[in-house]
Design a protein around this motif. Structure first.
Motif, PDB file in Angstrom:
ATOM      1  N   GLU A  46       6.947  18.372   6.942  1.00  0.00           N
ATOM      2  CA  GLU A  46       6.592  19.526   5.658  1.00  0.00           C
ATOM      3  C   GLU A  46       8.104  20.095   6.080  1.00  0.00           C
ATOM      4  O   GLU A  46       9.381  20.424   5.512  1.00  0.00           O
ATOM      5  CB  GLU A  46       6.533  19.891   5.259  1.00  0.00           C
ATOM      6  CG  GLU A  46       5.268  19.263   4.364  1.00  0.00           C
ATOM      7  CD  GLU A  46       3.267  19.402   4.053  1.00  0.00           C
ATOM      8  OE1 GLU A  46       3.418  20.935   4.531  1.00  0.00           O
ATOM      9  OE2 GLU A  46       3.061  19.913   3.635  1.00  0.00           O
ATOM     10  N   ILE A  47       8.369  20.759   6.994  1.00  0.00           N
ATOM     11  CA  ILE A  47       9.187  21.398   7.368  1.00  0.00           C
ATOM     12  C   ILE A  47      10.811  19.921   8.662  1.00  0.00           C
ATOM     13  O   ILE A  47      11.644  20.605   7.538  1.00  0.00           O
ATOM     14  CB  ILE A  47       8.593  21.783   8.882  1.00  0.00           C
ATOM     15  CG1 ILE A  47       7.894  23.361   8.977  1.00  0.00           C
ATOM     16  CG2 ILE A  47       9.964  22.184  10.099  1.00  0.00           C
ATOM     17  CD1 ILE A  47       7.197  23.743  10.158  1.00  0.00           C
ATOM     18  N   LYS A  52      16.575  17.567   6.102  1.00  0.00           N
ATOM     19  CA  LYS A  52      17.186  16.983   6.483  1.00  0.00           C
ATOM     20  C   LYS A  52      18.155  16.992   6.944  1.00  0.00           C
ATOM     21  O   LYS A  52      18.830  16.199   7.226  1.00  0.00           O
ATOM     22  CB  LYS A  52      16.393  15.658   5.697  1.00  0.00           C
ATOM     23  CG  LYS A  52      16.907  14.388   6.334  1.00  0.00           C
ATOM     24  CD  LYS A  52      15.979  13.446   4.401  1.00  0.00           C
ATOM     25  CE  LYS A  52      16.514  12.019   4.947  1.00  0.00           C
ATOM     26  NZ  LYS A  52      15.813  10.946   4.366  1.00  0.00           N
ATOM     27  N   SER A  53      18.875  17.369   4.923  1.00  0.00           N
ATOM     28  CA  SER A  53      20.238  17.708   4.871  1.00  0.00           C
ATOM     29  C   SER A  53      21.283  18.500   6.146  1.00  0.00           C
ATOM     30  O   SER A  53      22.567  18.145   6.207  1.00  0.00           O
ATOM     31  CB  SER A  53      20.479  18.319   3.725  1.00  0.00           C
ATOM     32  OG  SER A  53      20.114  19.316   4.032  1.00  0.00           O
ATOM     33  N   SER A  54      20.391  19.003   6.689  1.00  0.00           N
ATOM     34  CA  SER A  54      21.056  19.573   8.061  1.00  0.00           C
ATOM     35  C   SER A  54      21.424  19.367   9.426  1.00  0.00           C
ATOM     36  O   SER A  54      21.972  19.154  10.034  1.00  0.00           O
ATOM     37  CB  SER A  54      20.468  21.188   8.001  1.00  0.00           C
ATOM     38  OG  SER A  54      18.868  20.977   8.743  1.00  0.00           O
ATOM     39  N   TYR A 250       6.761  12.258  20.119  1.00  0.00           N
ATOM     40  CA  TYR A 250       7.988  10.937  19.779  1.00  0.00           C
ATOM     41  C   TYR A 250       7.748  11.430  18.317  1.00  0.00           C
ATOM     42  O   TYR A 250       7.398  11.841  16.924  1.00  0.00           O
ATOM     43  CB  TYR A 250       6.978   9.721  20.713  1.00  0.00           C
ATOM     44  CG  TYR A 250       7.444   8.400  19.386  1.00  0.00           C
ATOM     45  CD1 TYR A 250       9.216   8.024  20.087  1.00  0.00           C
ATOM     46  CD2 TYR A 250       6.956   7.848  19.024  1.00  0.00           C
ATOM     47  CE1 TYR A 250       9.994   7.665  19.371  1.00  0.00           C
ATOM     48  CE2 TYR A 250       7.655   6.742  18.399  1.00  0.00           C
ATOM     49  CZ  TYR A 250       9.215   6.792  18.589  1.00  0.00           C
ATOM     50  OH  TYR A 250       9.960   4.965  18.187  1.00  0.00           O
ATOM     51  N   TYR A 251       9.147  11.009  17.818  1.00  0.00           N
ATOM     52  CA  TYR A 251       9.510  11.382  16.446  1.00  0.00           C
ATOM     53  C   TYR A 251       9.790  10.077  15.966  1.00  0.00           C
ATOM     54  O   TYR A 251      10.793   9.178  15.870  1.00  0.00           O
ATOM     55  CB  TYR A 251      10.895  11.515  16.288  1.00  0.00           C
ATOM     56  CG  TYR A 251      11.893  11.847  14.643  1.00  0.00           C
ATOM     57  CD1 TYR A 251      10.789  12.987  13.952  1.00  0.00           C
ATOM     58  CD2 TYR A 251      12.612  11.231  15.011  1.00  0.00           C
ATOM     59  CE1 TYR A 251      11.732  12.882  13.138  1.00  0.00           C
ATOM     60  CE2 TYR A 251      12.890  10.785  13.257  1.00  0.00           C
ATOM     61  CZ  TYR A 251      12.483  12.054  12.473  1.00  0.00           C
ATOM     62  OH  TYR A 251      13.470  11.697  11.276  1.00  0.00           O
ATOM     63  N   LYS A 252       9.235   9.603  14.789  1.00  0.00           N
ATOM     64  CA  LYS A 252       9.466   8.350  13.187  1.00  0.00           C
ATOM     65  C   LYS A 252       9.042   8.986  12.283  1.00  0.00           C
ATOM     66  O   LYS A 252       8.347   9.334  11.695  1.00  0.00           O
ATOM     67  CB  LYS A 252       8.773   7.560  14.138  1.00  0.00           C
ATOM     68  CG  LYS A 252       8.960   6.093  12.963  1.00  0.00           C
ATOM     69  CD  LYS A 252       9.751   5.095  14.349  1.00  0.00           C
ATOM     70  CE  LYS A 252      10.397   3.651  13.480  1.00  0.00           C
ATOM     71  NZ  LYS A 252      11.397   3.229  13.903  1.00  0.00           N
ATOM     72  N   LYS A 253      10.236   8.656  11.976  1.00  0.00           N
ATOM     73  CA  LYS A 253      10.231   8.784  10.323  1.00  0.00           C
ATOM     74  C   LYS A 253      10.091  10.148   9.855  1.00  0.00           C
ATOM     75  O   LYS A 253       9.459  10.204   8.712  1.00  0.00           O
ATOM     76  CB  LYS A 253      10.065   7.692   9.425  1.00  0.00           C
ATOM     77  CG  LYS A 253      10.260   6.456  10.080  1.00  0.00           C
ATOM     78  CD  LYS A 253      11.634   5.689   9.301  1.00  0.00           C
ATOM     79  CE  LYS A 253      12.311   4.670   9.739  1.00  0.00           C
ATOM     80  NZ  LYS A 253      13.890   4.307   8.715  1.00  0.00           N
ATOM     81  N   MET A 254      10.904  10.916  10.227  1.00  0.00           N
ATOM     82  CA  MET A 254      10.393  12.483   9.723  1.00  0.00           C
ATOM     83  C   MET A 254       9.094  12.898  10.183  1.00  0.00           C
ATOM     84  O   MET A 254       8.877  13.725   9.123  1.00  0.00           O
ATOM     85  CB  MET A 254      10.527  12.831   8.197  1.00  0.00           C
ATOM     86  CG  MET A 254      11.889  12.524   7.815  1.00  0.00           C
ATOM     87  SD  MET A 254      13.004  14.063   8.064  1.00  0.00           S
ATOM     88  CE  MET A 254      14.086  13.560   8.904  1.00  0.00           C
TER      89      MET A 254
END
Length: 519
Positions: A46-47, A52-54, A250-254
């Motif tokens: 959610e955060i 996302k736009s930034s 690890y990050y994937k798709k928000m």
């Protein structure tokens, strides 16, 4: 590419504490557990979505030349994701490890998560790659884990789930010691060849622009994973795969998660997977998974999980995002316009591959009719038995004269002198044969796939041949040296040397019958 590194590379501002996303355990600095806490993952998503736009966009590194910097790419987006969650300490800690544990000669393809290629000029100097020069392919930050605080939970479809400490694993009355020389290779090795000819998916982490240095060979010491499972009573009914959990974020798709992959039991039961705590006779460097990691012989490096926290026996392949959605090989007609995860083949064994490391592509080479070549050859399914080079596109092949010692799970360094008569631009190919007589496709286009994995076609380089065994060439080089004309760069015109005097021109002109026909 700039050689060397600066300690003053940009570090994006952010809260260095892990507010709201606490460190999981004392002595496990940088370990945030995501898989056990669905609400934590949801809150992080959610955060990230709200900000996302930034976030910075994807850098373009395929349709235009790579930056002449080192690091080549910075990973701005990945840093911003961590900033947004108060986890910026992870990428600062990661870079500190690079500065401390790696030679300044590394090529830093991506500053964060750190992806670093071994120094080209020394990669094939030795069969065993020094720890400080071994390539690094990380998917997140580098946890700092105290060896006395470390443990691994073995759970799932095992008969007697257990928690084991490093002291347990090192107790030879419980587990016989294992020491194996094994090569680890990133599935992205030589990806730059695909990028330069037929670009594909452009995520800088998933598809970093690796060259020939995303491979290394080490002696790993630890215990067989099969022995660990046996210590836990063996697999329970239905257990067919082993899933590994890493402490890295690890990050994937928000979505934030831990690094999780699996391998089949068939690989484990033949003692081709181990829990390792030593690399080349030394404790694992932090950047390579200290205190304990998984090493899977012959498989792509992505299956050799670092900073191991859990091993879970499961009934089928892991459904974690890395296993399900990445390290897939697609048919060459599939792309983002028509592919699906289920259409991809999960990459396990590394195919036969090889590379020419000396000389470099584009080198101008004066020679006396022979050229020296050196490189590496590897097969994940077996071991190299023959290396060949060709100068005519793959019709005639010359077998390499010298190959290093055979290890079943390791590369071989090869070198050879080969006869070269032609002058001007020539293209050199190399291919490897393994013990099952598997070899490499001739053309790179044959191996292309959307995610640009496993570039295992014949490695090709272009050289400019100057054959000094030819009298005219030998005399020209002597004249250039006398006139102070440099051999390189190739494109620099001759300034102080006339390539043909007037009398010599007229004599040669007449001998050739001039330029126009008489009739």
């Amino acid at each position: 590419m700039t050689v060397g590194l600066s300690a003053n590379l940009p570090v994006h501002p952010g809260n260095t504490t892990q507010d709201g996303f606490p460190q999981e355990l004392p002595g496990w600095d940088g370990y945030v557990e995501w898989e056990k806490y669905p609400d934590r993952k949801r809150r992080a998503a959610e955060i990230l979505k709200s900000k996302k736009s930034s976030f910075a966009g994807f850098p373009e590194f395929q349709m235009q030349p790579l930056p002449k910097t080192n690091p080549v790419l910075e990973g701005v987006r990945w840093k911003q994701y961590h900033d947004a969650l108060g986890l910026s300490g992870l990428y600062k800690q990661s870079w500190e490890s690079v500065l401390k544990e790696k030679t300044p000669e590394m090529t830093h393809l991506l500053q964060f998560p750190y992806n670093g290629e071994s120094p080209r000029k020394t990669l094939v100097n030795e069969v065993i790659t020094p720890n400080e020069e071994f390539f690094v392919r990380n998917h997140g930050g580098i946890p700092y884990i105290d060896k006395d605080a470390w443990f691994v939970d073995v759970e799932g479809l095992v008969k007697n789930p257990r928690r084991l400490t490093l002291a347990d694993l090192q107790d030879e009355s419980k587990f016989p010691r294992m020491s194996v020389v094994s090569t680890i290779q990133c599935s992205g090795t030589r990806r730059i060849e695909q990028i330069n000819t037929y670009p594909g998916d452009g995520d800088e982490l998933i598809n970093a622009p690796w060259g020939e240095g995303a491979i290394g060979n080490a002696r790993w010491t630890g215990v067989s994973l099969k022995k660990v499972i046996k210590h836990c009573g063996g697999l329970a009914e239905g257990g067919k795969h082993l899933e590994f959990f890493g402490a890295d974020t690890y990050y994937k798709k928000m979505a934030m998660q831990n690094y999780v992959v699996s391998i089949p039991w068939r690989k484990v039961k033949i003692h081709e997977a181990m829990l390792a705590w030593e690399m080349n006779g030394q404790p694992l460097p932090r950047i390579h998974g200290y205190p304990v990691r998984i090493v899977v012989f012959g498989y792509i490096g992505a299956r050799s999980v670092k900073w191991l926290t859990r091993i879970r026996a499961i009934s089928s392949e892991s459904r974690a995002p890395v296993q399900k959605k990445e390290y897939l090989h697609y048919s060459n007609q599939l792309s983002k316009y028509n592919n699906s995860f289920s259409a991809g083949i999960s990459i396990l064994d590394m195919p036969v591959s090889s590379a020419i490391m000396e000389p470099r592509d584009g080198t101008v080479i004066p020679h006396d009719g022979k050229i020296f070549l050196k490189g590496w050859a590897y097969s994940g399914k077996g071991f190299p038995v023959r290396v060949e080079v060709s100068f005519d596109g793959g019709v005639i092949w010359y077998e390499a004269e010298h190959l290093s010692k055979k290890y079943f799970h390791a590369w071989r360094i090869w070198e050879t002198w080969v006869p070269v008569d032609p002058e001007g631009w020539i293209e050199v190919l190399v291919r490897c044969w393994d013990d099952a007589l598997n070899t490499q496709p001739n053309f790179q286009r044959s191996a292309w796939n959307w995610d640009l994995h496993v570039t295992h076609s014949c490695h090709r380089i272009k050289l400019f041949s100057i054959n000094k065994s030819r009298e005219k060439t030998r005399r020209r080089l002597e004249a250039m040296e006398k006139a102070g004309e440099p051999l390189e760069p190739l494109t620099k015109p001759l300034e102080d040397l006339d390539i043909e005097g007037d009398e010599e021109f007229e004599a040669n002109y007449a001998k050739q019958g001039y330029r126009d026909p008489e009739e």
